[in-house]
Design an enzyme around this catalytic site. Sequence first.
Site, PDB file in Angstrom:
ATOM      1  N   HIS A   1     -41.049 -32.910 -58.839  1.00  0.00           N
ATOM      2  CA  HIS A   1     -40.877 -31.466 -58.670  1.00  0.00           C
ATOM      3  C   HIS A   1     -41.694 -30.648 -59.667  1.00  0.00           C
ATOM      4  CE1 HIS A   1     -37.549 -31.427 -55.684  1.00  0.00           C
ATOM      5  NE2 HIS A   1     -37.473 -32.690 -56.089  1.00  0.00           N
TER       6      HIS A   1
ATOM      7  N   ASP B   1     -46.108 -24.157 -63.582  1.00  0.00           N
ATOM      8  CA  ASP B   1     -44.898 -24.273 -62.777  1.00  0.00           C
ATOM      9  C   ASP B   1     -45.212 -25.158 -61.580  1.00  0.00           C
ATOM     10  OD1 ASP B   1     -42.332 -23.791 -61.955  1.00  0.00           O
ATOM     11  OD2 ASP B   1     -42.461 -21.613 -62.115  1.00  0.00           O
TER      12      ASP B   1
HETATM   13  C1  GDG Z   1     -38.211 -26.963 -60.780  1.00  0.00           C
HETATM   14  C2  GDG Z   1     -39.697 -26.762 -61.077  1.00  0.00           C
HETATM   15  C3  GDG Z   1     -40.042 -26.175 -58.678  1.00  0.00           C
HETATM   16  C4  GDG Z   1     -32.406 -18.678 -60.820  1.00  0.00           C
HETATM   17  N1  GDG Z   1     -31.584 -17.877 -61.468  1.00  0.00           N
HETATM   18  C5  GDG Z   1     -30.420 -17.848 -60.798  1.00  0.00           C
HETATM   19  C6  GDG Z   1     -30.558 -18.663 -59.685  1.00  0.00           C
HETATM   20  N2  GDG Z   1     -31.805 -19.162 -59.722  1.00  0.00           N
HETATM   21  C7  GDG Z   1     -32.380 -20.073 -58.726  1.00  0.00           C
HETATM   22  C8  GDG Z   1     -33.504 -19.424 -57.971  1.00  0.00           C
HETATM   23  C9  GDG Z   1     -34.338 -20.634 -57.558  1.00  0.00           C
HETATM   24  C10 GDG Z   1     -34.073 -21.636 -58.660  1.00  0.00           C
HETATM   25  O1  GDG Z   1     -32.942 -21.198 -59.394  1.00  0.00           O
HETATM   26  C11 GDG Z   1     -35.255 -21.734 -59.627  1.00  0.00           C
HETATM   27  O2  GDG Z   1     -36.258 -22.489 -59.039  1.00  0.00           O
HETATM   28  P1  GDG Z   1     -37.771 -22.489 -59.537  1.00  0.00           P
HETATM   29  O3  GDG Z   1     -38.586 -23.203 -58.529  1.00  0.00           O
HETATM   30  O4  GDG Z   1     -38.230 -21.101 -59.693  1.00  0.00           O
HETATM   31  O5  GDG Z   1     -37.791 -23.188 -60.969  1.00  0.00           O
HETATM   32  P2  GDG Z   1     -37.161 -24.517 -61.726  1.00  0.00           P
HETATM   33  O6  GDG Z   1     -35.724 -24.371 -61.960  1.00  0.00           O
HETATM   34  O7  GDG Z   1     -37.983 -24.665 -62.963  1.00  0.00           O
HETATM   35  O8  GDG Z   1     -37.409 -25.780 -60.777  1.00  0.00           O
HETATM   36  C12 GDG Z   1     -40.278 -25.746 -60.122  1.00  0.00           C
HETATM   37  C13 GDG Z   1     -38.585 -26.551 -58.436  1.00  0.00           C
HETATM   38  O9  GDG Z   1     -38.133 -27.477 -59.413  1.00  0.00           O
HETATM   39  C14 GDG Z   1     -38.385 -27.151 -57.047  1.00  0.00           C
HETATM   40  O10 GDG Z   1     -39.148 -28.281 -56.848  1.00  0.00           O
HETATM   41  O11 GDG Z   1     -40.364 -25.084 -57.831  1.00  0.00           O
HETATM   42  O12 GDG Z   1     -41.648 -25.586 -60.369  1.00  0.00           O
HETATM   43  O13 GDG Z   1     -39.899 -26.341 -62.429  1.00  0.00           O
HETATM   44  O14 GDG Z   1     -33.890 -21.160 -56.353  1.00  0.00           O
HETATM   45  O15 GDG Z   1     -32.992 -18.694 -56.912  1.00  0.00           O
HETATM   46  N3  GDG Z   1     -29.581 -18.825 -58.782  1.00  0.00           N
HETATM   47  C15 GDG Z   1     -28.411 -18.172 -58.994  1.00  0.00           C
HETATM   48  N4  GDG Z   1     -28.216 -17.401 -60.086  1.00  0.00           N
HETATM   49  C16 GDG Z   1     -29.162 -17.212 -60.994  1.00  0.00           C
HETATM   50  O16 GDG Z   1     -28.957 -16.507 -61.990  1.00  0.00           O
HETATM   51  N5  GDG Z   1     -27.427 -18.308 -58.105  1.00  0.00           N
END
Ligand code: GDG
Length: 735
Positions: free
Chosen positions: A166, A380
Amino acid sequence: MSKTIIVSNRLPLSLNINNENIEVTPSVGGLATGLKSVHHDGNGIWIGWSGLTENEVSDNLAPQVEKELKKQKCSSVSLTEKEVDGFYYGFSNRTLWPLFHYFSEFTEFHQDQWETYISVNQKFADLVIENLEDGDQVWVHDYQLLLVPQMIREQKPDVKIGFFLHIPFPSYEVFRTLPWREQILNGMMGADLIGFHTYDYVRHFMSSVQRLLNCEMNFNQIQYETRNVKVDSFPMGIDFEKFHHAAQKHNTSKTKSEIQLSLEKHRLIKGDTKLILSIDRLDYTKGIAKRLLAFEYFLEKFPEYQEKVRLVMLAVPSRANVPQYQDLKNEIDQLVGRINGKFSTVNWTPVWYFYRSMPFENLIDLYCSCEIALLTPVRDGMNLVAKEYIACRTDHTGVLILSEMAGASIELNEALIINPNNFEQVANSIKQALEMPDAEQKSRNKVMQDRIARYNVERWATEFMQNLTDVLAVKPTNRALKFNKTIENQLLEDFSSKTKRLLFLDYDGTLSPFTKKPEDAIPTPELFEVLAELHANPKNQLVLITGRDKNTFDSWFGDQPYSLITEHGLWLKSPDQSDWKLLEQVNNSWFEVIYPIMMRFTDNTPGSKIEIKNYSLAWHYRNVDPEYGANRAIELKATIQPIIANHNIEIMEGDKVLEIKASGVNKGKAASRFALDFGPDYILAMGDDWTDEHMFTDLPDDTVSIKVGNKITEAKYRIKDTSHVLDFLRKLAEN
Ligand code: GDG
C-alpha cells in the site's frame, strides 16, 4: 469449497474489552469495504492482529474473544507488547516506513527489531498455514508483512499467494541501503502476484530484484526459482457510492452538524470567504509542515486574500509512540501558532486546526463544505483522501490541488498538480484555484469523478483476484528439489555406494562466486584443497567444465591432476596428456565480421568488454548497469543474428554474457562424449547458468544434476550458492 485468506497487520474491526464484556465493532475503512466480497465469499477468513496485546486479553477470555472474532470471519494473531514494539513501532515504522517514503534520515537499522519482525511475520504465516486447505488462495497486505509470502511458500509450495503493497516501493538507490534487502525481496517473491499502486513502484521493485537477486525478467514477469512471479500495478480505489451518497445526503439534509455551523458562521462574517481543506494522518510523509509554510507564503505573496481564505486542517493522531511523530506534532503546533499569530484579525484566523479523528459524517461535512482541497504529501503510496474529496463534489464544483508525489496524481491528472517543495507553485495554484471559473472546475471534476466511480475499490479487489487466479500454475515437472539435510544424506549414501564416479563441475558461479570482473574469479587455496581431496579418492574422476578460454584455465589448473574442458566443450585436457585436444572441427574466420560490431557496442556501453577466445567471441556486461546492459544485449543479439544466419554459428546467452560461437558445441555434448569414453557407474553434474543446462539435459537420465542458485532449471536438485557447493563437495570427498 476453496476460500481466500486475507492477511493484514490489523483486522478489519476494533475490539474492546470492558470487564468481562467483549465488544467487536467491524471497521468501515476502504480496505474492509473493497475486500468485503472476497472476505465473505464462501469460507473466507481474515487473519491479523486485533489491536490488543496478550496482556490485555486474559487467558480465560482469549477463547471467547476468538469465538467472537470467528463470527466476523476473523482470526487474530496474538502478540505481546514487546513484539508490537519491535515489529510494529520498531521495524515496520522506524525502518520500512521512513525508508520506503525516502526519509533516509529517519530510518533506523536495529538487528533486534529485524529479528522481532521475522518472528512476528512467522506467527502470521503459521496462523495462515493452520487455516489453509487445498485449493485456498492467500492475499497478504502491506509493508508490515513482507516476509509472509515466502514463509507460507516454504511450507506450502503449491498455494496461490498474492501480495499488495500500500505504500511506495522506493528506487533501488534508496532500497539498497537496507541491510536486510535481499531477505525482504525474497520474502515478497514468495508470492505469485505482487501488486503496487503505480507503475513507478513496479519499475523500482523490478529493478531491485534484477540487481539484488539476479533474476531474469520478461516484461512484468520475474523468473524466480521454478516459478514465474507476476508484478503489476493496481491503483486502489475508494467506495465511491458510499462517499457520493453521503455527500448527496449532506446536501439535502435540513439539520446541520456542529462543525458545519461553525464553518458557516465564519462565512457569514466574511461573505466571500473560501475554505481550503486538508486531511491526513499526522505523518511526516504527508507534507503538513510544508503545506503550512506554503500557505503562509501564499498569504504574504497575495495579501489581498488575507481574511478571504481559511485553511481547515484535520490531522489524525497516528503512531504517537514513534519519536519523529511526537516531534512533528510539536512542529505543527508551533507553525499553526506562528501563522495564526502573524496574520489573525479580530474576525479571522487563517488556520483552523484539528488534531483528532472525526466521525465519518463530519468528514463528509468537510469534503462538501470546502471549495478547495490542498493535499501536499512529500511521498504517498496513493492518497485516498484526494479521491474521496472528488467523490463528494456532487455538483462537480471544487478544486483539488494535489502533490505529484502521491500515487493518486497519476489517475487524477485533471487536478492542479504541484511539487510540494515548490512554494511558489503551491501559492500560485491556490490563487488559480480560488479564481477558477465554475465551468472549468466542473469539467475537470467530471472526468475525475467518472474515473473514480468506475475504478472503485471493489473493482480494484476483483481485478487483483482475477489476476491471481490467472497466474499460471506451477509446473510440477520443472521443480528441482531444494537441498536439505535429508536430500543431502540420500545423495551422500548413493554416492558412497558407487565405485566409478564421474564429476562434472562448472567453474564460474559454481566453484567460484560470481565477481564483478571475470578476471577476479581466481581459484582460492580452499578450492584447490577441496578439489585435491576429491581427486585423492581413486573412485572419483574429476572434470572441470567451463566456458572460459583454455589459456586462463591452463594458467590456473594446467598442472593439476584432473581433466579440464574449456570453451563450452571445444577443448579437452586430460591429466595423462601434456597438450590440449580440440574436440570439434571449427574455424574463426567469421571474427573479422563480428568483432567490429561488438567493438562498436563495447565503445557505447561503459563497463562492457569483449573476450576473445580461440574459436568464440564473448561480450561481457556484468559491469554494466543491469537494465541498460540487458537492453544493449538484446540490441547486439538483434544486430548479429541476421548476419550469422546459415553460417553454423550461434549466439549463446549466459549470465551477463553473450557468446558467439560455433553451433552445436556445448557442455552437454562434450560431457556426454567424455562419459561415454569413461563408462562411469555414477555421474554428477553441477552448474549455475544457462550453458550448464545442456549437461543437465544431455547426460544420461540417472545423472545427479544440481543447479546452483535461483534460476529455472532442468536439474533435479538445487543448491543455494558456491559456499554450499564447497561444503557438499567436501562431504563427497569423505565418501
Ligand atoms: C496508506 C498509504 C494509501 C482520515 N481521517 C479520518 C478518516 N480518514 C480516512 C480517510 C481515508 C483514510 O483515512 C486515509 O487514507 P490515505 O490513503 O489518505 O492515507 P494512509 O492512511 O497513509 O494510507 C496511502 C492507503 O494506505 C491505501 O492503500 O493510499 O498512500 O499511506 O480513507 O477518509 N476517517 C474518519 N475520520 C477521520 O478523522 N472516519
